[in-house]
Design a protein around this motif. Sequence first.
Motif, PDB file in Angstrom:
ATOM      1  N   SER A   1      34.755  38.956  49.571  1.00  0.00           N
ATOM      2  CA  SER A   1      34.296  40.344  49.499  1.00  0.00           C
ATOM      3  C   SER A   1      34.136  40.837  48.083  1.00  0.00           C
ATOM      4  N   MET A   2      34.377  39.961  47.087  1.00  0.00           N
ATOM      5  CA  MET A   2      34.263  40.402  45.695  1.00  0.00           C
ATOM      6  C   MET A   2      32.853  40.877  45.396  1.00  0.00           C
ATOM      7  N   ASN A   3      32.731  41.960  44.672  1.00  0.00           N
ATOM      8  CA  ASN A   3      31.425  42.446  44.261  1.00  0.00           C
ATOM      9  C   ASN A   3      31.241  42.249  42.776  1.00  0.00           C
TER      10      ASN A   3
ATOM     11  N   THR B   1       6.643  42.113  43.859  1.00  0.00           N
ATOM     12  CA  THR B   1       7.659  41.115  44.169  1.00  0.00           C
ATOM     13  C   THR B   1       9.008  41.780  44.411  1.00  0.00           C
ATOM     14  N   LYS B   2       9.590  41.516  45.558  1.00  0.00           N
ATOM     15  CA  LYS B   2      10.891  42.072  45.879  1.00  0.00           C
ATOM     16  C   LYS B   2      11.978  41.217  45.234  1.00  0.00           C
ATOM     17  N   ILE B   3      12.881  41.857  44.499  1.00  0.00           N
ATOM     18  CA  ILE B   3      13.902  41.150  43.732  1.00  0.00           C
ATOM     19  C   ILE B   3      15.274  41.456  44.303  1.00  0.00           C
ATOM     20  N   ARG B   4      15.951  40.413  44.743  1.00  0.00           N
ATOM     21  CA  ARG B   4      17.317  40.559  45.240  1.00  0.00           C
ATOM     22  C   ARG B   4      18.122  39.339  44.824  1.00  0.00           C
ATOM     23  N   TYR B   5      19.309  39.571  44.306  1.00  0.00           N
ATOM     24  CA  TYR B   5      20.207  38.447  44.022  1.00  0.00           C
ATOM     25  C   TYR B   5      21.656  38.891  44.130  1.00  0.00           C
ATOM     26  N   GLN B   6      22.511  37.956  44.450  1.00  0.00           N
ATOM     27  CA  GLN B   6      23.961  38.167  44.472  1.00  0.00           C
ATOM     28  C   GLN B   6      24.582  36.986  43.733  1.00  0.00           C
ATOM     29  N   LEU B   7      24.728  37.168  42.432  1.00  0.00           N
ATOM     30  CA  LEU B   7      25.125  36.065  41.561  1.00  0.00           C
ATOM     31  C   LEU B   7      26.641  35.963  41.448  1.00  0.00           C
ATOM     32  N   GLN B   8      27.115  34.750  41.394  1.00  0.00           N
ATOM     33  CA  GLN B   8      28.516  34.490  41.078  1.00  0.00           C
ATOM     34  C   GLN B   8      28.544  33.382  40.031  1.00  0.00           C
ATOM     35  N   GLY B   9      29.298  33.620  38.976  1.00  0.00           N
ATOM     36  CA  GLY B   9      29.373  32.655  37.892  1.00  0.00           C
ATOM     37  C   GLY B   9      30.808  32.302  37.577  1.00  0.00           C
ATOM     38  N   LEU B  10      30.994  31.099  37.086  1.00  0.00           N
ATOM     39  CA  LEU B  10      32.322  30.608  36.734  1.00  0.00           C
ATOM     40  C   LEU B  10      32.237  29.964  35.362  1.00  0.00           C
ATOM     41  N   ARG B  11      33.078  30.425  34.427  1.00  0.00           N
ATOM     42  CA  ARG B  11      33.148  29.738  33.144  1.00  0.00           C
ATOM     43  C   ARG B  11      34.411  28.907  33.094  1.00  0.00           C
ATOM     44  N   TYR B  12      34.217  27.625  32.792  1.00  0.00           N
ATOM     45  CA  TYR B  12      35.316  26.692  32.605  1.00  0.00           C
ATOM     46  C   TYR B  12      35.070  25.989  31.275  1.00  0.00           C
ATOM     47  N   GLY B  13      35.880  26.302  30.270  1.00  0.00           N
ATOM     48  CA  GLY B  13      35.684  25.692  28.955  1.00  0.00           C
ATOM     49  C   GLY B  13      34.326  26.040  28.385  1.00  0.00           C
TER      50      GLY B  13
ATOM     51  N   SER C   1      46.519  24.046  34.619  1.00  0.00           N
ATOM     52  CA  SER C   1      47.377  22.941  34.185  1.00  0.00           C
ATOM     53  C   SER C   1      47.026  22.426  32.793  1.00  0.00           C
ATOM     54  N   SER C   2      45.763  22.605  32.377  1.00  0.00           N
ATOM     55  CA  SER C   2      45.328  22.038  31.096  1.00  0.00           C
ATOM     56  C   SER C   2      45.227  23.075  29.977  1.00  0.00           C
ATOM     57  N   GLY C   3      45.327  24.373  30.322  1.00  0.00           N
ATOM     58  CA  GLY C   3      45.184  25.414  29.311  1.00  0.00           C
ATOM     59  C   GLY C   3      43.749  25.721  28.958  1.00  0.00           C
ATOM     60  N   MET C   4      42.818  25.348  29.819  1.00  0.00           N
ATOM     61  CA  MET C   4      41.403  25.609  29.579  1.00  0.00           C
ATOM     62  C   MET C   4      41.068  27.044  29.996  1.00  0.00           C
ATOM     63  N   GLY C   5      40.173  27.694  29.242  1.00  0.00           N
ATOM     64  CA  GLY C   5      39.755  29.048  29.602  1.00  0.00           C
ATOM     65  C   GLY C   5      39.008  29.054  30.924  1.00  0.00           C
ATOM     66  N   PHE C   6      39.227  30.106  31.732  1.00  0.00           N
ATOM     67  CA  PHE C   6      38.625  30.190  33.057  1.00  0.00           C
ATOM     68  C   PHE C   6      38.264  31.643  33.354  1.00  0.00           C
ATOM     69  N   LEU C   7      37.079  31.863  33.889  1.00  0.00           N
ATOM     70  CA  LEU C   7      36.635  33.209  34.258  1.00  0.00           C
ATOM     71  C   LEU C   7      35.709  33.139  35.451  1.00  0.00           C
ATOM     72  N   LEU C   8      35.927  34.006  36.420  1.00  0.00           N
ATOM     73  CA  LEU C   8      35.053  34.127  37.584  1.00  0.00           C
ATOM     74  C   LEU C   8      34.495  35.539  37.599  1.00  0.00           C
ATOM     75  N   HIS C   9      33.165  35.665  37.745  1.00  0.00           N
ATOM     76  CA  HIS C   9      32.525  36.977  37.665  1.00  0.00           C
ATOM     77  C   HIS C   9      31.350  37.033  38.630  1.00  0.00           C
ATOM     78  N   GLU C  10      31.100  38.230  39.175  1.00  0.00           N
ATOM     79  CA  GLU C  10      30.050  38.391  40.188  1.00  0.00           C
ATOM     80  C   GLU C  10      29.278  39.677  39.959  1.00  0.00           C
ATOM     81  N   ALA C  11      27.998  39.667  40.290  1.00  0.00           N
ATOM     82  CA  ALA C  11      27.156  40.866  40.187  1.00  0.00           C
ATOM     83  C   ALA C  11      25.994  40.733  41.162  1.00  0.00           C
ATOM     84  N   HIS C  12      25.426  41.867  41.534  1.00  0.00           N
ATOM     85  CA  HIS C  12      24.312  41.830  42.482  1.00  0.00           C
ATOM     86  C   HIS C  12      23.210  42.791  42.047  1.00  0.00           C
TER      87      HIS C  12
END
Length: 239
Positions: free
Chosen positions: A55-57, A94-106, A138-149
């Motif tokens: 349900s994340m927006n 052109t009709k534009i619709r998107y629901q993006l989810q991105g993940l940054r790992y390192g 476990s490894s200390g790597m940067g992590f980010l999860l983000h979503e937009a629509h």
Amino acid sequence: MSKDSQIGIQNRHIASLIGIDLWVDKRAKICHTKPYIDRINQCFQVQPDAILDESMNTDTVWHDKLDVSDKKAVSVINATTKSEPIDELSPSETKIRYQLQGLRYGTWVLIVDKLQMTPEEKSLWLSLQDALKRTATSSGMGFLLHEAHYPFTKDDNQSYDVALAKSGFGGFFVPFLIGSFAKQKPSVVFLSNMGEFMYDLGIIDTIHAQIDKVVTLPTLSTMLKNPSTKKAFWQTVVG
């Protein structure tokens, strides 16, 4: 047991959750353990508490802001799957619709459009999120999860505003470039189909100046059809 060996065994376990049960971290001593998953139909199962909230927006989930890896991106060539072509229309039609989810790992940013995904692809995407989150912890790597629509509201007139859609996509990408992530431009991978309008209207082009490159890796669809490609994906992103 040394700390490196413990990390190696933990990484092996994480990889097994997404069906890669022969991989170990190159730093770890080889440990002969039984495969965690033996069947393809078990490859994508994760525990209920590991599933991220669908349900994340526009919420942004931050984890430890640690140094990102300096490891150079390795391109694994695999054919991407494109959406069915849309009728040729002018930008104003052109009709534009998107629901993006991105993940940054390192140094990587993985992006999907949930409106373009099948239920099976969504399930695999959740499994990958969980596995990468565990590895980052476990490894200390940067992590980010983000979503937009887009559209931002229920106003259907926004669906035809190309400039606003470009601005929305650019804003979606900003969190992946700031804070500890500002040290190195990311390599971007699109793991799902992206609407043809994203390319035709130049929406994706808005981030090209902010990234290192776009890398072609096995898509979610490819990994579902050929589970062996998950290992190539994992070794490229995680190492």
